[in-house]
Write a protein that holds these residues in place. Structure first.
Motif, PDB file in Angstrom:
ATOM      1  N   LYS A 123      -6.240   2.912   6.292  1.00  0.00           N
ATOM      2  CA  LYS A 123      -7.612   2.670   6.727  1.00  0.00           C
ATOM      3  C   LYS A 123      -8.532   3.615   5.957  1.00  0.00           C
ATOM      4  O   LYS A 123      -8.203   4.802   5.790  1.00  0.00           O
ATOM      5  CB  LYS A 123      -7.719   2.915   8.236  1.00  0.00           C
ATOM      6  N   PHE A 124      -9.683   3.094   5.497  1.00  0.00           N
ATOM      7  CA  PHE A 124     -10.599   3.876   4.679  1.00  0.00           C
ATOM      8  C   PHE A 124     -12.026   3.735   5.221  1.00  0.00           C
ATOM      9  O   PHE A 124     -12.355   2.732   5.856  1.00  0.00           O
ATOM     10  CB  PHE A 124     -10.544   3.405   3.221  1.00  0.00           C
ATOM     11  N   PRO A 125     -12.884   4.743   4.944  1.00  0.00           N
ATOM     12  CA  PRO A 125     -14.279   4.655   5.415  1.00  0.00           C
ATOM     13  C   PRO A 125     -15.001   3.463   4.779  1.00  0.00           C
ATOM     14  O   PRO A 125     -14.624   2.965   3.706  1.00  0.00           O
ATOM     15  CB  PRO A 125     -14.877   5.996   4.970  1.00  0.00           C
ATOM     16  N   GLY A 126     -16.050   3.022   5.442  1.00  0.00           N
ATOM     17  CA  GLY A 126     -16.803   1.874   4.953  1.00  0.00           C
ATOM     18  C   GLY A 126     -17.622   2.159   3.709  1.00  0.00           C
ATOM     19  O   GLY A 126     -18.183   1.226   3.128  1.00  0.00           O
ATOM     20  N   SER A 127     -17.678   3.408   3.277  1.00  0.00           N
ATOM     21  CA  SER A 127     -18.476   3.751   2.096  1.00  0.00           C
ATOM     22  C   SER A 127     -17.705   3.610   0.789  1.00  0.00           C
ATOM     23  O   SER A 127     -18.284   3.798  -0.281  1.00  0.00           O
ATOM     24  CB  SER A 127     -18.985   5.193   2.228  1.00  0.00           C
ATOM     25  N   VAL A 128     -16.383   3.318   0.839  1.00  0.00           N
ATOM     26  CA  VAL A 128     -15.596   3.220  -0.384  1.00  0.00           C
ATOM     27  C   VAL A 128     -15.178   1.773  -0.604  1.00  0.00           C
ATOM     28  O   VAL A 128     -15.110   0.982   0.346  1.00  0.00           O
ATOM     29  CB  VAL A 128     -14.343   4.126  -0.320  1.00  0.00           C
ATOM     30  N   ASN A 129     -14.919   1.417  -1.849  1.00  0.00           N
ATOM     31  CA  ASN A 129     -14.387   0.094  -2.170  1.00  0.00           C
ATOM     32  C   ASN A 129     -13.249   0.194  -3.185  1.00  0.00           C
ATOM     33  O   ASN A 129     -12.932  -0.781  -3.844  1.00  0.00           O
ATOM     34  CB  ASN A 129     -15.494  -0.824  -2.686  1.00  0.00           C
ATOM     35  N   SER A 130     -12.643   1.390  -3.281  1.00  0.00           N
ATOM     36  CA  SER A 130     -11.512   1.587  -4.171  1.00  0.00           C
ATOM     37  C   SER A 130     -10.677   2.719  -3.601  1.00  0.00           C
ATOM     38  O   SER A 130     -11.220   3.727  -3.131  1.00  0.00           O
ATOM     39  CB  SER A 130     -11.972   1.927  -5.590  1.00  0.00           C
ATOM     40  N   ALA A 131      -9.356   2.541  -3.614  1.00  0.00           N
ATOM     41  CA  ALA A 131      -8.500   3.548  -3.000  1.00  0.00           C
ATOM     42  C   ALA A 131      -7.136   3.524  -3.661  1.00  0.00           C
ATOM     43  O   ALA A 131      -6.676   2.493  -4.153  1.00  0.00           O
ATOM     44  CB  ALA A 131      -8.354   3.291  -1.502  1.00  0.00           C
ATOM     45  N   ILE A 132      -6.501   4.714  -3.687  1.00  0.00           N
ATOM     46  CA  ILE A 132      -5.127   4.856  -4.175  1.00  0.00           C
ATOM     47  C   ILE A 132      -4.194   4.596  -3.000  1.00  0.00           C
ATOM     48  O   ILE A 132      -4.305   5.240  -1.953  1.00  0.00           O
ATOM     49  CB  ILE A 132      -4.884   6.253  -4.764  1.00  0.00           C
ATOM     50  N   LEU A 133      -3.250   3.662  -3.171  1.00  0.00           N
ATOM     51  CA  LEU A 133      -2.298   3.318  -2.123  1.00  0.00           C
ATOM     52  C   LEU A 133      -0.922   3.863  -2.498  1.00  0.00           C
ATOM     53  O   LEU A 133      -0.450   3.642  -3.615  1.00  0.00           O
ATOM     54  CB  LEU A 133      -2.211   1.800  -1.943  1.00  0.00           C
ATOM     55  N   SER A 189       6.226   2.245  -1.501  1.00  0.00           N
ATOM     56  CA  SER A 189       7.658   2.502  -1.368  1.00  0.00           C
ATOM     57  C   SER A 189       8.400   1.786  -2.488  1.00  0.00           C
ATOM     58  O   SER A 189       7.915   0.791  -3.030  1.00  0.00           O
ATOM     59  CB  SER A 189       8.166   1.993  -0.008  1.00  0.00           C
ATOM     60  N   PRO A 190       9.599   2.260  -2.830  1.00  0.00           N
ATOM     61  CA  PRO A 190      10.350   1.612  -3.915  1.00  0.00           C
ATOM     62  C   PRO A 190      10.794   0.203  -3.549  1.00  0.00           C
ATOM     63  O   PRO A 190      11.060  -0.115  -2.389  1.00  0.00           O
ATOM     64  CB  PRO A 190      11.558   2.543  -4.106  1.00  0.00           C
ATOM     65  N   TYR A 191      10.888  -0.617  -4.546  1.00  0.00           N
ATOM     66  CA  TYR A 191      11.457  -1.970  -4.493  1.00  0.00           C
ATOM     67  C   TYR A 191      10.847  -2.810  -3.370  1.00  0.00           C
ATOM     68  O   TYR A 191      11.532  -3.379  -2.532  1.00  0.00           O
ATOM     69  CB  TYR A 191      12.968  -1.926  -4.327  1.00  0.00           C
ATOM     70  N   VAL A 192       9.532  -2.868  -3.373  1.00  0.00           N
ATOM     71  CA  VAL A 192       8.799  -3.740  -2.456  1.00  0.00           C
ATOM     72  C   VAL A 192       7.862  -4.584  -3.298  1.00  0.00           C
ATOM     73  O   VAL A 192       7.121  -4.057  -4.130  1.00  0.00           O
ATOM     74  CB  VAL A 192       8.006  -2.943  -1.398  1.00  0.00           C
ATOM     75  N   ASN A 193       7.889  -5.880  -3.102  1.00  0.00           N
ATOM     76  CA  ASN A 193       7.004  -6.795  -3.826  1.00  0.00           C
ATOM     77  C   ASN A 193       5.716  -6.915  -3.023  1.00  0.00           C
ATOM     78  O   ASN A 193       5.568  -7.802  -2.182  1.00  0.00           O
ATOM     79  CB  ASN A 193       7.674  -8.156  -4.005  1.00  0.00           C
ATOM     80  N   TYR A 194       4.788  -6.014  -3.277  1.00  0.00           N
ATOM     81  CA  TYR A 194       3.589  -5.881  -2.459  1.00  0.00           C
ATOM     82  C   TYR A 194       2.566  -6.973  -2.773  1.00  0.00           C
ATOM     83  O   TYR A 194       2.451  -7.454  -3.913  1.00  0.00           O
ATOM     84  CB  TYR A 194       2.915  -4.530  -2.712  1.00  0.00           C
ATOM     85  N   GLN A 195       1.813  -7.309  -1.735  1.00  0.00           N
ATOM     86  CA  GLN A 195       0.603  -8.108  -1.852  1.00  0.00           C
ATOM     87  C   GLN A 195      -0.374  -7.553  -0.829  1.00  0.00           C
ATOM     88  O   GLN A 195       0.003  -7.299   0.312  1.00  0.00           O
ATOM     89  CB  GLN A 195       0.895  -9.591  -1.577  1.00  0.00           C
ATOM     90  N   PHE A 196      -1.609  -7.333  -1.222  1.00  0.00           N
ATOM     91  CA  PHE A 196      -2.562  -6.640  -0.367  1.00  0.00           C
ATOM     92  C   PHE A 196      -3.722  -7.557   0.006  1.00  0.00           C
ATOM     93  O   PHE A 196      -4.052  -8.508  -0.719  1.00  0.00           O
ATOM     94  CB  PHE A 196      -3.107  -5.391  -1.072  1.00  0.00           C
ATOM     95  N   ARG A 197      -4.328  -7.228   1.147  1.00  0.00           N
ATOM     96  CA  ARG A 197      -5.609  -7.836   1.535  1.00  0.00           C
ATOM     97  C   ARG A 197      -6.415  -6.794   2.296  1.00  0.00           C
ATOM     98  O   ARG A 197      -5.855  -5.791   2.780  1.00  0.00           O
ATOM     99  CB  ARG A 197      -5.393  -9.093   2.381  1.00  0.00           C
ATOM    100  N   VAL A 198      -7.714  -7.019   2.398  1.00  0.00           N
ATOM    101  CA  VAL A 198      -8.622  -6.030   2.977  1.00  0.00           C
ATOM    102  C   VAL A 198      -9.447  -6.707   4.067  1.00  0.00           C
ATOM    103  O   VAL A 198      -9.895  -7.855   3.906  1.00  0.00           O
ATOM    104  CB  VAL A 198      -9.550  -5.418   1.905  1.00  0.00           C
ATOM    105  N   ILE A 199      -9.657  -5.988   5.178  1.00  0.00           N
ATOM    106  CA  ILE A 199     -10.481  -6.451   6.298  1.00  0.00           C
ATOM    107  C   ILE A 199     -11.596  -5.437   6.506  1.00  0.00           C
ATOM    108  O   ILE A 199     -11.346  -4.232   6.573  1.00  0.00           O
ATOM    109  CB  ILE A 199      -9.640  -6.601   7.577  1.00  0.00           C
ATOM    110  N   ALA A 200     -12.832  -5.923   6.562  1.00  0.00           N
ATOM    111  CA  ALA A 200     -13.991  -5.064   6.818  1.00  0.00           C
ATOM    112  C   ALA A 200     -14.282  -5.037   8.311  1.00  0.00           C
ATOM    113  O   ALA A 200     -14.121  -6.045   9.002  1.00  0.00           O
ATOM    114  CB  ALA A 200     -15.207  -5.563   6.045  1.00  0.00           C
ATOM    115  N   VAL A 201     -14.745  -3.875   8.821  1.00  0.00           N
ATOM    116  CA  VAL A 201     -15.006  -3.695  10.243  1.00  0.00           C
ATOM    117  C   VAL A 201     -16.396  -3.104  10.420  1.00  0.00           C
ATOM    118  O   VAL A 201     -16.773  -2.154   9.711  1.00  0.00           O
ATOM    119  CB  VAL A 201     -13.951  -2.767  10.897  1.00  0.00           C
TER     120      VAL A 201
END
Length: 1302
Positions: free
Chosen positions: A719-729, A732-744
């Protein structure tokens, strides 16, 4: 309010139905069969150089096939290359580069061969290529000088990658280049300016190439523009302008207008070739001032509207799924006000081979004929090559039963030796197709492939399908039982048995084809609309020369789920209460679930909401509650939806600023997610925020999904503050990641963004082991080892498994171990309840996790063998006893000693005629202890008790039964204590005996005290006998109230007391705001309501009443409107009623109960006015009058009536009046007529010795019944002759007058 159609998944079954009506014949796996390729890699297989290489090849067969490979058409010796291995029971190749090596060395063309003793199957030729993302060549770019209004092309020329990279243009500050019909990117990646403007040099232009496999983005050095202009009028160049405004700005600055000319493609004509089934992309980019418009046409016809779409501001035409009819000449027309030009593109459609008839597996019985057909088409026409078991057919041993005729192989009189796998390879210059089809020769009687006696439930009026898949060789013939008929061979593995339909229902053959039924070629029976009469048992039968097989399907029809009272659209003020109804009818045998959606998302039921079976109530409506609400009523078979919209009216307040005046909403979803800074254990995620809809975004929630352990399930990552739109995630090893973002924001959460591209991290050995490791026995001779499996983010690599180790603790024997892929393992043949040391270690293909901790587990328990002995009981008081026993030996427990347990029950009460429950109760004493206390017993009772020892398996044997008696105790509180005040002077008290006397009652004690506000009088005490249950007292004053406390007594003392207060005087008003003295005057259908209160004038009230069916209704009332009348009541029904303040529901009267009277309807009129009653009374009155007349006649005659002929009037032998042959009536005036009785209808019924009144009439003869009661007949004339000298006036008597009228 609206009823919605069910979502698409409700109809998925029907789609699967139509897709399943065809298919190749499948041989059950328990029968011998040649190999069949079931899985293989794609023909053009591009791999990531950072990962191990997998080339898939899976096959089935019986016996299981073996595998080998060729590389570039030569045998590939896997054993000679240490990096190459083949998976177990599979042909999949794994090329491992963890120990080094270059993936490029393994590029080439691979083919897999699966072989068993019945033949060889081949995979496609798989072309293996390693993905490449070369670096951009370094170059120094000089500023591009261009005249204002001139066209310009900025070339990208990306380095050639595999596959080709995705091109996009940005500035060096990573701002996207705004594109429109003047400035746009071509399909080749170049950036085209139809005309250059002064504003174009406000930024620089950099071409970016994104490579799919490596997830890298490479950036070319940026171009800078220098725009030369002949300034005539100053125009601010600082803001980008739309194309139309830009054209006006150019002309305002003196830029000459120009006719269009093509920048791409150049010239007036060009040609393009496309393959069938691919997408055709035609592109025309033109320059000119003003910016030209582009239009597309096809010569000799129209553009295919269902496949054509325009892209890139109409500069590109895309036609999807091209076919031969899409070939021809297309032209684009570029025009502005200075003129127009056109470019013609000649399109030729070629085709790689595609199937017309793909060869299918051929299953024959010995001596049968068959054929394999391989027909394909393409442009140019493809050639066909046959192979058998991977070898050209020409080089195969000759087979006299086989004949090749071009694209067909014909088999005649096949034998067991004809079994083989044939390959058909059809190819042209654009590609090839390879198909395997085996020939299997079998003798198999029919067998059913579906489960026996299937049970299918279906909703009324829905569509359904009944299948009966079977197998046999020869292919079974379908025949019906009565009348005999044959459907002949059915070349499919499915059939339903009937005549014309191959179906029997409830054992009766009937023609189900046509109308509501449809039978497909494979025999599947489709019922288009299920009805109740379709319910029953359907039988299907398949036969061949070797036997017969049959199966049954039981079809049960269920009623549909329907919302019959749907929620309605509502408009509510903020702070009020809203109720949305949703009443449902459903089949009672199905479980109903009612849920709610808000704005098509699951509704969270918070503290302000109350969900009931048939409604949703929202208390204190707020603005965020506005939206659409959908009621979803569903069972396991169907569902129904109904939607309503709630509009919330906000308070009319003057906004303090512009933002406050605008409606607030949930933020729009973030967009354009991009992954950069790709590392082994981290990645940078960047997104573009959506509109905050007048409420600032406070947080961003990043979620991830992986496709190995829980595909499709999203988990919160960070979870990140509403003032940013870029973040380092962190990853874990050997995970085929796919990301999505929800604004609050303060209103709520946005919809999730579209998912990012996938990014797989490299693997590593696990860093942890599974948690919650346990060893417990499920039976007396086993031990089940369980653990919580590791999730995707802790697996760290492929093929996660667990090494389970165990050994006896006391023996310190060597470790037993086994590798498990699940989350449990059962160790068998263990002694009863012995300790084991257990370890569970995680392992994947990269290595093992650290050594795990040792956990102590135990094998299974058995029931205890011994019972507690020397059980001693000591009575502590009337409700408790003390127990003491000898503990059992530990070796007899046979498990973990959980507790000692006492089972006891109340045998009887010492009070006579008092029924008691003999339900067994228990008291537990955890641990290994020798004593305990049993409490909460009933006093004055006889009890029995047994003891057992309990382990994890259950109870052991019971001890000897002990008996004990509890002494007398104090009674429970008197029941139903009631205080009534019939008038201002008297108070009546009533009560019932205690439910539990707990001894012999000696009486009751009543304590009461008068009070008035805070003043309390002297307490008075009254004692009553045990049989007295009433008491009346006179009030000392009419103002004070009384508080009564009543208790029962035994010899032990007084028991629990109950307290009640006398009612408040009718005119007594409480100090606080309240409602009292509610009075109800009911009638049959209405009731008048009055009450008293101490609220101010203008207060509104609500009358709430509930009938005995639990239907609640409310009536709003003004304070001055008393009395009010409730007019919608039902006769003879009981109601509960209360009155409360409309502004504060917590201030309410007490609840009172009343009953309406029984109604008198028009059909229940006064009985005195009914016609039938009046008629009956008249008839009774007439009969009474006749009887009186008869009595009068008899009285007036008196004396004796001689009877001359006794034989005519026989008398009973006991008759005392027979002495002189006469009857004396004078002495029997007050007696009823002998032998006569009055019937229910008021007439005189003739029975034995009855004289008919007709005998006393004039003329005619009186007829008598033929029952022998009176023999002979009398007439008036005879009477006169026989009674000479008697001066009776019969001729004028009233009776004669009556009968003369008859």
């Amino acid at each position: 309010m609206a009823r919605q159609q069910p979502p698409p998944w409700v109809h998925a079954a029907f789609l699967l139905f139509f897709l399943s009506l065809g298919g190749a014949i499948e041989i059950p796996m328990d029968l011998t069969q040649p190999p069949t390729i079931t899985k293989q890699s794609v023909k053009d297989h591009i791999v990531d150089p950072r990962d191990n290489i997998l080339i898939e090849c899976e096959a089935k067969g019986n016996p299981a096939p073996s595998f080998h490979w060729t590389r570039n058409s030569r045998f590939f010796n896997i054993a000679k290359d240490p990096r190459v291995s083949m998976r177990r029971r599979s042909g999949t190749l794994v090329i491992d580069f963890r120990s080094g090596g270059r993936p490029e060395e393994y590029e080439g063309e691979y083919q897999c061969f699966a072989r068993n003793k019945f033949g060889t199957a081949l995979s496609n030729r798989i072309r293996l290529q390693v993905s490449k993302s070369p670096l951009w060549p370094k170059e120094n770019l000089d500023p591009v000088v261009v005249q204002e209004g001139a066209p310009l092309t900025l070339q990208c020329n990306p380095p050639p990658g595999l596959p080709s990279p995705v091109i996009f243009w940005m500035s060096s500050s990573m701002e996207p280049i705004t594109q429109d019909k003047r400035v746009s990117q071509g399909h080749n990646g170049d950036l085209y300016f139809s005309n250059v403007m002064l504003q174009d040099m406000q930024t620089d232009y950099s071409c970016n190439a994104r490579f799919h496999f490596t997830h890298t983005i490479q950036q070319k050095n940026p171009f800078t523009l220098k725009v030369l202009t002949s300034r005539r009028k100053e125009v601010n160049p600082g803001f980008p302008q739309p194309a139309g405004e830009a054209d006006d700005a150019l002309m305002a600055r003196g830029v000459a207008e120009r006719t269009p000319s093509f920048m791409y493609p150049q010239g007036t004509s060009s040609s393009q070739m496309v393959l069938r089934g691919m997408d055709l992309l035609l592109e025309c980019i033109a320059s000119g001032v003003p910016t030209p418009d582009i239009a597309w046409y096809k010569k000799g016809g129209d553009l295919p509207s269902d496949k054509a779409k325009f892209e890139n501001f109409n500069k590109a035409l895309r036609i999807t799924n091209v076919s031969e009819e899409d070939s021809g000449e297309y032209f684009c027309l570029a025009s502005n006000k200075m003129g127009s030009i056109r470019h013609t593109i000649s399109v030729r459609v070629k085709a790689a081979p595609y199937w017309l008839d793909e060869p299918k597996n051929l299953i024959l019985a010995p001596g049968e004929d068959g054929r394999l057909v391989c027909r394909a088409n393409g442009n140019p026409k493809p050639t066909v090559q046959w192979m058998v078991n991977g070898e050209p057919l020409q080089s195969a041993p000759p087979n006299p039963n086989r004949e090749v005729a071009g694209d067909t192989i014909i088999f005649r009189d096949t034998q067991i030796s004809s079994r083989a796998v044939y390959q058909c390879n059809t190819s042209n210059e654009h590609g090839y197709l390879l198909a395997n089809a085996f020939v299997s020769v079998l003798d198999v009687p029919p067998r059913m492939l579906s489960p026996r006696n299937q049970f299918i439930r279906v909703i009324l009026y829905n569509r359904t399908r009944l299948d009966c898949p079977f197998f046999g060789s020869p292919i079974p013939t379908l025949r019906c039982w009565s009348p005999p008929c044959s459907l002949g061979p059915v070349l499919s593995q499915y059939a339903l048995f009937r005549c014309s339909v191959v179906r029997f229902k409830n054992g009766q053959g009937s023609n189900l084809d046509g109308g509501n039924y449809h039978v497909y070629e494979n025999g599947s029976l489709e019922i288009k609309m299920i009805r109740k009469e379709d319910q029953g048992i359907y039988t299907c039968v398949a036969t061949n020369i070797l036997g017969k097989a049959e199966n049954q399907v039981r079809l049960e029809v269920k009623d549909p789920t329907r919302i019959y009272r749907m929620p309605e659209d509502q408009v509510a003020k903020r702070g009020t209460t809203v109720q949305l109804e949703c009443r449902v009818k459903h089949d009672p045998s199905l479980k109903l679930t009612v849920s709610w959606l808000k704005d098509d998302e699951p509704l969270y039921i918070g503290n302000r909401m109350k969900k009931e079976d048939d409604s949703l109530t929202i208390f204190g409506v707020a603005e965020r509650d506005q939206g659409s609400y959908t009621c979803v009523a569903s069972t396991e078979l169907d569902q129904d939806l109904a939607k309503a919209y709630l509009t919330v009216l906000a308070d009319q307040a003057t906004p303090t600023n512009r933002l406050a005046a605008l409606p607030k909403g949930r933020p729009d979803r973030p967009r354009d997610l991009e992954l950069t800074d790709l590392a082994e254990r981290s990645v940078r995620l960047t997104w573009i925020p959506g509109d905050d809809n007048n409420s600032p975004i406070t947080d961003y929630v990043v979620q991830f999904e992986e496709d190995q352990f829980q595909p499709g399930v999203w988990h919160d990552h960070s979870k990140f503050p509403g003032s940013v739109n870029s973040a380092i995630l962190q990853l874990s090893p050997y995970v085929n990641y796919q990301f999505r973002v929800i604004a609050v924001n303060e209103v709520g959460s946005s919809h999730p963004s579209l998912p990012s591209e996938r990014y797989r991290t490299s693997g590593a050995p696990p860093e942890s082991n599974p948690s919650d490791v346990k060893g417990e026995g499920t039976r007396k001779n086993n031990m089940e080892i369980t653990w919580t499996p590791m999730n995707a983010t802790s697996a760290f690599g492929p093929n996660l498994r667990y090494i389970v180790k165990w050994r006896r603790r006391e023996t310190r024997e060597t470790w037993n171990n086994v590798t498990v892929w699940g989350s449990r393992y059962v160790v068998g043949q263990t002694p009863v309840y012995v300790p084991y040391e257990i370890r569970v270690q995680a392992e994947n293909d990269f290595g093992k996790a650290p050594e795990p901790d040792t956990v102590i587990g135990y094998s299974g328990e058995d029931y205890p063998r011994a019972a507690p002995t020397e059980v001693k009981i000591r009575v502590l008081n009337s409700t408790a006893i003390s127990l003491q026993w000898n503990r059992v030996y530990s070796d007899t427990v046979q498990g973990q000693l959980r507790e000692y347990r006492a089972y006891y029950w109340r045998e009887s009460s010492l009070l006579k005629n008092l029924w008691v429950s003999q339900k067994r109760q228990q008291a537990s004493f955890p641990g290994d202890r020798p004593r305990g206390v049993v409490s909460r017993l009933f006093p004055y009772s006889n009890y029995k008790l047994e003891m057992v020892v309990v382990n994890g398996r259950g109870d052991g044997p019971r001890s000897e039964t002990k008996e004990f008696t509890t002494p007398e105790g104090v009674p429970s509180a008197p029941r139903r204590f009631r205080v009534r005040q019939p008038n201002l002077e008297t108070i009546n008290l009533e009560w019932d005996h205690p439910e539990h006397p707990n001894g012999i009652l000696t009486g009751y004690t009543l304590k009461y005290v008068a009070f008035n506000g805070t003043k309390v009088g002297k307490q008075m005490v009254e004692n009553f006998s045990p049989n007295q249950t009433k008491f009346s007292m006179q009030r000392a004053d009419p103002v004070s109230r009384y508080r009564f406390t009543l208790s029962a007594r035994t010899q032990v003392g007084s028991g629990e007391a109950v307290t009640e207060e006398s009612p408040a005087p009718p005119n007594e008003a409480p100090d606080e705001q309240s409602i009292w003295n509610v009075t109800v005057l009911p009638n049959s259908k209405w009731a008048n309501i009055t009450w008293k209160h101490n609220f101010g004038p203008g207060t509104d009230f609500v009358v709430e009443y509930i009938d005995s069916n639990h239907t609640k209704k409310t009536v709003p009332v003004k304070a001055q409107a008393q009395p009010i009348q409730l007019t919608d009541l039902y006769p003879g029904m009981t109601y509960t009623l209360r009155v409360y303040s409309r502004d504060n529901e917590g201030i309410s009267s007490t609840v009172i109960t009343f009953m309406t009277s029984t109604a008198y309807t028009n059909n229940q009129a006064d009985i005195a006015t009914q016609g039938w009653f009046i008629g009956l009374m008249c008839a009774i009155a007439l009969l009474v009058l006749i009887l009186l007349i008869v009595c009068f006649i008899k009285r007036s005659r008196g004396g004796k009536y001689p009877v001359r002929e006794k034989k005519d009037v026989p008398l009973g032998p006991e008759d005392p009046k027979e002495e002189d042959g006469s009857f004396d009536y004078s002495d029997e005036d007050n007696k009823p007529l002998q032998g006569s009785q009055t019937s229910l209808d008021g007439t005189i019924k003739q029975q034995e010795s009855d004289d008919s009144l007709v005998d006393y009439g004039e003329g005619g003869e009186g007829q008598f019944n033929e029952d022998g009661s009176f023999i002979g007949q009398y007439t008036v004339k005879k009477d006169k002759e026989e009674t000479e000298g008697n001066e009776s006036s019969e001729a004028t008597s009233p009776v004669n007058a009556i009968y003369s009228l008859a």
